[in-house]
Design a protein around this motif. Structure first.
Motif, PDB file in Angstrom:
ATOM      1  N   TYR A 143       1.594   5.476  10.892  1.00 46.34           N
ATOM      2  CA  TYR A 143       1.210   4.635  12.026  1.00 46.34           C
ATOM      3  C   TYR A 143       0.995   3.177  11.602  1.00 46.34           C
ATOM      4  O   TYR A 143       1.351   2.250  12.343  1.00 46.34           O
ATOM      5  CB  TYR A 143      -0.069   5.168  12.670  1.00 46.34           C
ATOM      6  N   LEU A 144       0.411   2.972  10.435  1.00 45.05           N
ATOM      7  CA  LEU A 144       0.083   1.611   9.986  1.00 45.05           C
ATOM      8  C   LEU A 144       1.204   0.967   9.170  1.00 45.05           C
ATOM      9  O   LEU A 144       1.109  -0.211   8.819  1.00 45.05           O
ATOM     10  CB  LEU A 144      -1.202   1.638   9.155  1.00 45.05           C
ATOM     11  N   GLY A 145       2.230   1.739   8.851  1.00 52.69           N
ATOM     12  CA  GLY A 145       3.335   1.191   8.075  1.00 52.69           C
ATOM     13  C   GLY A 145       2.947   0.874   6.646  1.00 52.69           C
ATOM     14  O   GLY A 145       3.431  -0.101   6.055  1.00 52.69           O
ATOM     15  N   LEU A 146       2.083   1.714   6.048  1.00 56.99           N
ATOM     16  CA  LEU A 146       1.607   1.492   4.690  1.00 56.99           C
ATOM     17  C   LEU A 146       2.180   2.540   3.740  1.00 56.99           C
ATOM     18  O   LEU A 146       2.455   3.670   4.146  1.00 56.99           O
ATOM     19  CB  LEU A 146       0.076   1.558   4.643  1.00 56.99           C
ATOM     20  N   PRO A 147       2.332   2.185   2.455  1.00 58.01           N
ATOM     21  CA  PRO A 147       2.772   3.197   1.478  1.00 58.01           C
ATOM     22  C   PRO A 147       1.697   4.256   1.292  1.00 58.01           C
ATOM     23  O   PRO A 147       0.500   3.975   1.423  1.00 58.01           O
ATOM     24  CB  PRO A 147       2.992   2.391   0.198  1.00 58.01           C
ATOM     25  N   GLN A 148       2.128   5.465   1.006  1.00 61.50           N
ATOM     26  CA  GLN A 148       1.192   6.573   0.812  1.00 61.50           C
ATOM     27  C   GLN A 148       1.444   7.255  -0.527  1.00 61.50           C
ATOM     28  O   GLN A 148       2.586   7.534  -0.890  1.00 61.50           O
ATOM     29  CB  GLN A 148       1.324   7.586   1.946  1.00 61.50           C
ATOM     30  N   LEU A 191      -0.569  -2.783  -2.993  1.00 57.12           N
ATOM     31  CA  LEU A 191      -1.654  -2.753  -2.023  1.00 57.12           C
ATOM     32  C   LEU A 191      -1.317  -3.652  -0.837  1.00 57.12           C
ATOM     33  O   LEU A 191      -0.609  -4.643  -0.993  1.00 57.12           O
ATOM     34  CB  LEU A 191      -2.956  -3.220  -2.681  1.00 57.12           C
ATOM     35  N   PRO A 192      -1.786  -3.309   0.354  1.00 57.74           N
ATOM     36  CA  PRO A 192      -2.643  -2.174   0.714  1.00 57.74           C
ATOM     37  C   PRO A 192      -1.868  -0.858   0.743  1.00 57.74           C
ATOM     38  O   PRO A 192      -0.661  -0.847   0.992  1.00 57.74           O
ATOM     39  CB  PRO A 192      -3.157  -2.551   2.109  1.00 57.74           C
ATOM     40  N   ALA A 193      -2.589   0.230   0.522  1.00 56.74           N
ATOM     41  CA  ALA A 193      -1.967   1.548   0.482  1.00 56.74           C
ATOM     42  C   ALA A 193      -2.994   2.607   0.863  1.00 56.74           C
ATOM     43  O   ALA A 193      -4.197   2.345   0.904  1.00 56.74           O
ATOM     44  CB  ALA A 193      -1.401   1.833  -0.908  1.00 56.74           C
ATOM     45  N   ILE A 194      -2.484   3.804   1.133  1.00 52.65           N
ATOM     46  CA  ILE A 194      -3.323   4.959   1.450  1.00 52.65           C
ATOM     47  C   ILE A 194      -3.058   6.041   0.414  1.00 52.65           C
ATOM     48  O   ILE A 194      -1.900   6.331   0.098  1.00 52.65           O
ATOM     49  CB  ILE A 194      -3.023   5.492   2.857  1.00 52.65           C
TER      50      ILE A 194
END
Length: 266
Positions: free
Chosen positions: A142-147, A178-181
């Motif tokens: 949803y946030l378009g962040l790397p996981q 970063l940012p990342a999850i």
């Protein structure tokens, strides 16, 4: 300095009897003792270790009813700086996708003391009450962040996060800017016990309460009535029966083998 949000959840104690409610067959959370999920304690611990090494701030984020305040205070007593509690009756019975959508909206509103957003979001790999193991990945989408999920080791340095993921096929190295999850497994660390000082300090720490209206989330998109799956019935597990005893008169091994073959276990 690293700004960290830790996702936490209050779950029924593993040693308590868990059952479904009679009405909508959702988990009856009032029927069992409630605790901060153990894997979340490890996520909080990892955030605190990063903060102690590099500086920064740790905020815990929880979605749940009033009762979830106890789990939030536990995380604060460990050393987290403050908390955000998403509390709205319309969230009752939400599935993993709806929960991920709500938490993603909440993450978008969290601001740290330096006025910046989170550099890192840390979660447990799966909650003990559902075992879905998908919410961190859903939020990242949803946030378009790397996981980086299912990590047994985590390092934050030079504007990036690296980790080790252990699977049946071996150990794999992962890396992202970063940012990342990230989500962590039980092998990541051993969580600390809250000190008396920490417990007393937690009572004075800020807990911001947000509703769906505060997040701009439509109540018609969450909750049991709008979930992607529906439980239409349940059957209590049968009472535990006595086991079968084998008398060993020199042929105990043969009898056990015959029993296992009869049960189609071997």
């Amino acid at each position: 300095m690293t700004n960290i949000v830790v996702l936490i959840k209050q779950v029924p104690d593993t040693w308590s009897e868990r059952k479904l409610s009679d009405g909508d067959f959702t988990l009856d959370r009032e029927a069992a003792d409630a605790v901060l999920d153990e894997i979340n304690e490890r996520a909080v611990e990892e955030a605190l270790l990063i903060k102690e090494r590099d500086g920064g701030e740790v905020i815990v984020l929880c979605a749940g009813p009033d009762r979830a305040t106890d789990a939030i205070r536990k995380a604060l007593s460990m050393g987290a700086d403050k908390a955000v509690h998403v509390n709205d009756p319309a969230l009752h019975g939400s599935d993993a996708v709806q929960t991920g959508w709500t938490l993603a909206a909440a993450l978008g509103q969290i601001s740290f003391e330096n006025g910046e957003a989170a550099d890192l979001v840390i979660a447990g790999n799966e909650a003990t009450d559902g075992r879905i193991g998908a919410v961190p990945a859903i939020i990242a989408e949803y946030l378009g962040l790397p996981q980086l999920t299912q990590l047994r080791k985590l390092t934050v340095e030079g504007g990036k996060v690296t980790g080790e993921r252990e699977t049946d096929e071996g150990v794999f190295g992962l890396e992202a800017g970063l940012p990342a999850i990230v989500s962590v497994t039980e092998k990541i660390n051993e969580p600390r016990f809250p000190s008396f000082k920490g417990i007393m300090a937690a009572k004075k720490k800020e807990v911001q309460v947000l509703t769906l209206a505060d997040l701009g989330v439509d109540p018609e998109t969450v909750g049991v009535a709008n979930a992607g799956t529906t439980v239409t019935g349940s059957t209590p597990k049968p009472p535990r029966t006595a086991g079968e005893r084998v008398s060993d008169e020199g042929d105990g091994g043969t009898k056990i083998a015959s029993y296992l073959v009869g049960q189609k276990i071997i």
